[in-house]
Design a protein around this motif. Structure first.
Motif, PDB file in Angstrom:
ATOM      1  N   THR A 182       7.851   5.366  -9.735  1.00 44.24           N
ATOM      2  CA  THR A 182       6.616   6.339  -9.191  1.00 44.24           C
ATOM      3  C   THR A 182       5.374   5.649  -8.826  1.00 44.24           C
ATOM      4  OG1 THR A 182       7.473   7.811 -11.225  1.00 44.24           O
ATOM      5  CG2 THR A 182       5.027   8.069 -10.536  1.00 44.24           C
ATOM      6  N   PRO A 183       5.136   4.444  -9.390  1.00 44.13           N
ATOM      7  CA  PRO A 183       4.031   3.872  -8.546  1.00 44.13           C
ATOM      8  C   PRO A 183       4.095   3.626  -7.167  1.00 44.13           C
ATOM      9  CG  PRO A 183       4.216   2.888 -10.638  1.00 44.13           C
ATOM     10  CD  PRO A 183       5.383   3.686 -10.524  1.00 44.13           C
TER      11      PRO A 183
ATOM     12  N   TYR B  59      -0.510  -4.610   1.362  1.00 40.07           N
ATOM     13  CA  TYR B  59      -0.829  -5.296  -0.115  1.00 40.07           C
ATOM     14  C   TYR B  59      -0.548  -4.577  -1.068  1.00 40.07           C
ATOM     15  CZ  TYR B  59      -3.698  -8.553   2.743  1.00 40.07           C
ATOM     16  OH  TYR B  59      -4.208  -9.348   3.814  1.00 40.07           O
ATOM     17  N   THR B  60      -0.977  -3.291  -1.201  1.00 37.56           N
ATOM     18  CA  THR B  60      -0.742  -2.521  -2.543  1.00 37.56           C
ATOM     19  C   THR B  60       0.760  -1.977  -2.723  1.00 37.56           C
ATOM     20  OG1 THR B  60      -1.714  -0.575  -1.293  1.00 37.56           O
ATOM     21  CG2 THR B  60      -3.167  -1.516  -2.839  1.00 37.56           C
ATOM     22  N   LEU B  61       1.375  -1.638  -1.355  1.00 40.84           N
ATOM     23  CA  LEU B  61       2.779  -1.483  -1.184  1.00 40.84           C
ATOM     24  C   LEU B  61       3.615  -2.669  -1.873  1.00 40.84           C
ATOM     25  CD1 LEU B  61       3.548   0.357   2.254  1.00 40.84           C
ATOM     26  CD2 LEU B  61       4.319   1.130  -0.226  1.00 40.84           C
TER      27      LEU B  61
ATOM     28  N   ALA C   2       3.339  -2.509  -5.497  1.00 40.20           N
ATOM     29  CA  ALA C   2       4.340  -1.393  -6.092  1.00 40.20           C
ATOM     30  C   ALA C   2       5.623  -2.161  -5.938  1.00 40.20           C
ATOM     31  CB  ALA C   2       3.990  -0.151  -5.143  1.00 40.20           C
ATOM     32  N   VAL C   3       6.072  -2.692  -5.043  1.00 36.20           N
ATOM     33  CA  VAL C   3       7.368  -3.082  -5.135  1.00 36.20           C
ATOM     34  C   VAL C   3       7.598  -4.225  -6.028  1.00 36.20           C
ATOM     35  CG1 VAL C   3       9.267  -4.195  -3.754  1.00 36.20           C
ATOM     36  CG2 VAL C   3       8.015  -2.487  -2.697  1.00 36.20           C
ATOM     37  N   VAL C   4       6.820  -5.235  -6.211  1.00 38.13           N
ATOM     38  CA  VAL C   4       6.845  -6.436  -7.215  1.00 38.13           C
ATOM     39  C   VAL C   4       6.602  -5.578  -8.594  1.00 38.13           C
ATOM     40  CG1 VAL C   4       5.483  -8.329  -8.320  1.00 38.13           C
ATOM     41  CG2 VAL C   4       5.708  -8.190  -5.618  1.00 38.13           C
TER      42      VAL C   4
END
Lengths: 195, 207
Positions: free
Chosen positions: A74-75, B79-81, B84-86
């Motif tokens: 979800t995030p 960076y935020t993507l 979110a993957v990590v």
């Protein structure tokens, strides 16, 4: 109906203030409260993003509700949608309000990608059921964050004043100040300390 | 020879900055939300630092390969993507190792994706001269954060309930106020002031 809306908004702004009751976005608050110059623009952009994202979150949660393990990804979905909203907003501002784009481009990324926005989405998902509740909570949490930033920004100069003892000057005093405000806001929600 | 000394000094500076001079919690005020809310007992703090360390280290490491030629507007999303993957393998790993711990830190786990290290500090880290220095900087910033959180949570738990890690210490303190976020804010403020006083004292003694 109107009574419910006002009560929900009041709760989100004051009793469940995102900073004073949950500390979400405190690091962003510390950065933003340094300058009062762009406070209004920043506040409006945070409120706009939380309100819009809260509506989109409602639909995302509906779509993912079939999967028990959806909390794992979800995030990632939230960030993809948030990224799209952020780019579309920047493009619209650049096309239709270039002056505003020039003023806000320096800090709009902080208003979109921070714990206050993402935290609001998770809290709203836990607490709300209907689209209306999602939306009002979204606006309320954005406004609550703006209120917290404003209350910090107005005393910023004093907290960083030469008159304050060196050990407490600035950041330590800022935390103590937020702590005292936080205690007042908890009191507002009916909490009493048990000694 | 002088190059070797310069390198040594540079490494020492990076280590000292991460642990002391720019300590993320006690000096810079970064990623403090989970500390204020959750680090009121040592056990949750251990989980907190594990989640923070995993997400921050791997996100920053992978993000450092994002080309600088891409405009910042897009880089910040990437960076935020990546964060979110990590988060996906991190939550799966910690759920396997400490299932109750993941539940205890709740929404703060995914919030590490947009932590201020990744969103605001990353740029200054990525512009360090070499990958080695960059990795060292990330590691020591994380160690500085983790150490401060663990010490803070231990003291907070002792003050709040007289226990540490849930075990009775025999200390008669029960200032329940420190269990709450407002108590967390005030205690962290006092910690930051104390830390600054100690650094000042050390500087004076060295002079």
């Amino acid at each position: 109906m109107l009574k419910n809306i006002i009560l929900t908004a009041f709760t989100a702004v004051f009793a469940e203030n995102i900073i004073f009751s949950g500390a979400l976005g405190t690091s962003t608050l510390i950065i933003v409260s340094r300058s009062r110059k762009n406070l209004l623009g920043f506040g409006l952009s945070v409120t706009y993003i939380t309100a819009l994202m809260s509506v989109l979150t409602y639909f995302i949660n509906q779509a993912l509700s079939f999967d028990e393990k959806s909390y794992i990804y979800t995030p990632l979905v939230y960030i993809i949608i948030l990224g799209a909203v952020y780019i579309l907003t920047l493009l619209c501002m650049w096309r239709f309000a270039p002056a505003m784009f020039g003023r806000m481009k320096k800090y709009i990324h902080i208003s979109a990608f921070n714990c206050a926005v993402l935290g609001s989405l998770f809290l709203i998902s836990e607490r709300c059921n209907t689209l209306g509740e999602y939306f009002i909570h979204g606006i309320g949490m954005g406004l609550g964050f703006v209120l917290a930033v404003y209350l910090t920004a107005i005393v910023y100069d004093r907290l960083y004043s030469e008159k304050a003892p060196y050990s407490f000057r600035g950041y330590p005093l800022l935390l103590v100040y937020i702590g005292i405000l936080s205690m007042a806001f908890w009191g507002l929600s009916g909490y009493t300390l048990k000694f | 020879m002088s190059n070797g000394n310069d390198n040594n000094n540079s490494f020492k500076k990076i280590i000292k900055n991460g642990l002391i001079n720019k300590n993320p919690i006690l000096v810079s005020g970064m990623v403090i939300a989970p500390v204020i809310v959750l680090a009121n007992n040592f056990n949750d703090a251990v989980m907190l630092v594990a989640a923070f360390s995993l997400i921050t280290f791997f996100t920053l490491l992978i993000s450092s390969f994002v080309p600088k030629s891409i405009v910042y507007t897009i880089r910040i999303i990437l960076y935020t993507l990546i964060g979110a993957v990590v988060y996906v393998p991190s939550v799966m790993l910690l759920e396997y190792l400490m299932p109750e711990g993941v539940e205890a830190i709740g929404i703060f786990f995914p919030l590490f994706i947009t932590n201020s290290f990744i969103v605001t500090r990353s740029e200054s880290i990525f512009f360090l001269e070499t990958k080695g220095k960059m990795i060292l900087d990330i590691i020591f910033c994380i160690i500085g954060y983790d150490a401060a959180v663990l010490i803070f949570s231990a003291v907070r738990e002792i003050l709040a309930s007289g226990t540490i890690g849930g075990k009775i210490t025999g200390m008669p303190s029960s200032f329940r106020v420190f269990e709450h976020p407002f108590g967390g804010f005030i205690l962290l403020g006092l910690f930051a002031a104390l830390f600054r006083s100690i650094l000042l004292l050390i500087k004076r003694v060295q002079k």
